[in-house]
Write a protein that holds these residues in place. Sequence first.
Motif, PDB file in Angstrom:
ATOM      1  N   THR A  40       0.834  -1.201   0.000  1.00 44.14           N
ATOM      2  CA  THR A  40       0.000   0.000   0.000  1.00 44.14           C
ATOM      3  C   THR A  40       0.871   1.255   0.000  1.00 44.14           C
ATOM      4  O   THR A  40       0.566   2.224  -0.709  1.00 44.14           O
ATOM      5  CB  THR A  40      -0.963  -0.006   1.198  1.00 44.14           C
ATOM      6  N   GLU A  41       1.965   1.235   0.752  1.00 40.58           N
ATOM      7  CA  GLU A  41       2.884   2.381   0.751  1.00 40.58           C
ATOM      8  C   GLU A  41       3.472   2.599  -0.644  1.00 40.58           C
ATOM      9  O   GLU A  41       3.575   3.731  -1.112  1.00 40.58           O
ATOM     10  CB  GLU A  41       4.011   2.157   1.757  1.00 40.58           C
ATOM     11  N   GLN A  44       0.880   4.106  -2.893  1.00 42.26           N
ATOM     12  CA  GLN A  44       0.683   5.537  -2.621  1.00 42.26           C
ATOM     13  C   GLN A  44       1.725   6.375  -3.357  1.00 42.26           C
ATOM     14  O   GLN A  44       1.411   7.449  -3.869  1.00 42.26           O
ATOM     15  CB  GLN A  44       0.738   5.815  -1.122  1.00 42.26           C
ATOM     16  N   ALA A  45       2.946   5.875  -3.431  1.00 42.94           N
ATOM     17  CA  ALA A  45       4.022   6.615  -4.088  1.00 42.94           C
ATOM     18  C   ALA A  45       3.989   6.480  -5.606  1.00 42.94           C
ATOM     19  O   ALA A  45       4.284   7.438  -6.322  1.00 42.94           O
ATOM     20  CB  ALA A  45       5.375   6.131  -3.560  1.00 42.94           C
ATOM     21  N   PRO A  48      -1.229   6.104  -7.103  1.00 47.37           N
ATOM     22  CA  PRO A  48      -2.264   6.510  -6.152  1.00 47.37           C
ATOM     23  C   PRO A  48      -3.659   6.004  -6.506  1.00 47.37           C
ATOM     24  O   PRO A  48      -4.464   5.724  -5.616  1.00 47.37           O
ATOM     25  CB  PRO A  48      -2.203   8.043  -6.183  1.00 47.37           C
ATOM     26  N   HIS A  49      -3.947   5.844  -7.794  1.00 45.31           N
ATOM     27  CA  HIS A  49      -5.270   5.373  -8.199  1.00 45.31           C
ATOM     28  C   HIS A  49      -5.490   3.896  -7.852  1.00 45.31           C
ATOM     29  O   HIS A  49      -6.621   3.416  -7.898  1.00 45.31           O
ATOM     30  CB  HIS A  49      -5.500   5.621  -9.693  1.00 45.31           C
ATOM     31  N   VAL A  51      -4.364   2.603  -4.799  1.00 49.04           N
ATOM     32  CA  VAL A  51      -4.228   2.470  -3.338  1.00 49.04           C
ATOM     33  C   VAL A  51      -5.384   1.673  -2.751  1.00 49.04           C
ATOM     34  O   VAL A  51      -5.194   0.867  -1.838  1.00 49.04           O
ATOM     35  CB  VAL A  51      -4.102   3.857  -2.661  1.00 49.04           C
ATOM     36  N   ARG A  52      -6.563   1.851  -3.271  1.00 49.93           N
ATOM     37  CA  ARG A  52      -7.741   1.134  -2.748  1.00 49.93           C
ATOM     38  C   ARG A  52      -7.518  -0.375  -2.794  1.00 49.93           C
ATOM     39  O   ARG A  52      -7.965  -1.098  -1.902  1.00 49.93           O
ATOM     40  CB  ARG A  52      -8.996   1.524  -3.541  1.00 49.93           C
ATOM     41  N   GLU A  55      -5.514  -1.323   0.153  1.00 50.11           N
ATOM     42  CA  GLU A  55      -6.344  -1.220   1.352  1.00 50.11           C
ATOM     43  C   GLU A  55      -7.281  -2.418   1.486  1.00 50.11           C
ATOM     44  O   GLU A  55      -7.549  -2.885   2.596  1.00 50.11           O
ATOM     45  CB  GLU A  55      -7.133   0.088   1.334  1.00 50.11           C
ATOM     46  N   SER A  93       5.621  -1.610  -6.360  1.00 49.43           N
ATOM     47  CA  SER A  93       4.241  -2.092  -6.303  1.00 49.43           C
ATOM     48  C   SER A  93       4.109  -3.477  -6.923  1.00 49.43           C
ATOM     49  O   SER A  93       3.475  -4.365  -6.356  1.00 49.43           O
ATOM     50  CB  SER A  93       3.307  -1.120  -7.035  1.00 49.43           C
TER      51      SER A  93
END
Length: 106
Positions: A40-41, A44-45, A48-49, A51-52, A55, A93
């Motif tokens: 997730t980190e 985010q970097a 961002p689209h 990230v869900r 989560e 990622s």
Amino acid sequence: MSTYNFGHVSGPADFGDHHHVQNHHTPDLATLMQLADRLTEALQAEYPHLVRQGEIIQAQFEESAEDGLPPNRGRIRSALEAVAIGAAAGTGSLVFTQQLTNALGL
């Protein structure tokens, strides 16, 4: 299959050790949760689209920790597939996605 060694991940699993993956050794829940946090980190970097999706994976592991039941592998698989489609080769990622996929035998 990745040969990256995340030596800073605590727990019994060495994600760079192919023997664990090939033997379908599933790391403990705490290790999987830590790896999901790192995914997730990275999202985010880098994306961002997406990230869900990270989560969603985190939530499945958290729910498993709370109720003592196995995490919902279908939801995790779907989220990992979405990240794998959207993440470029060589990104953190994608590496974390591959590590979770392999660790869970998905």
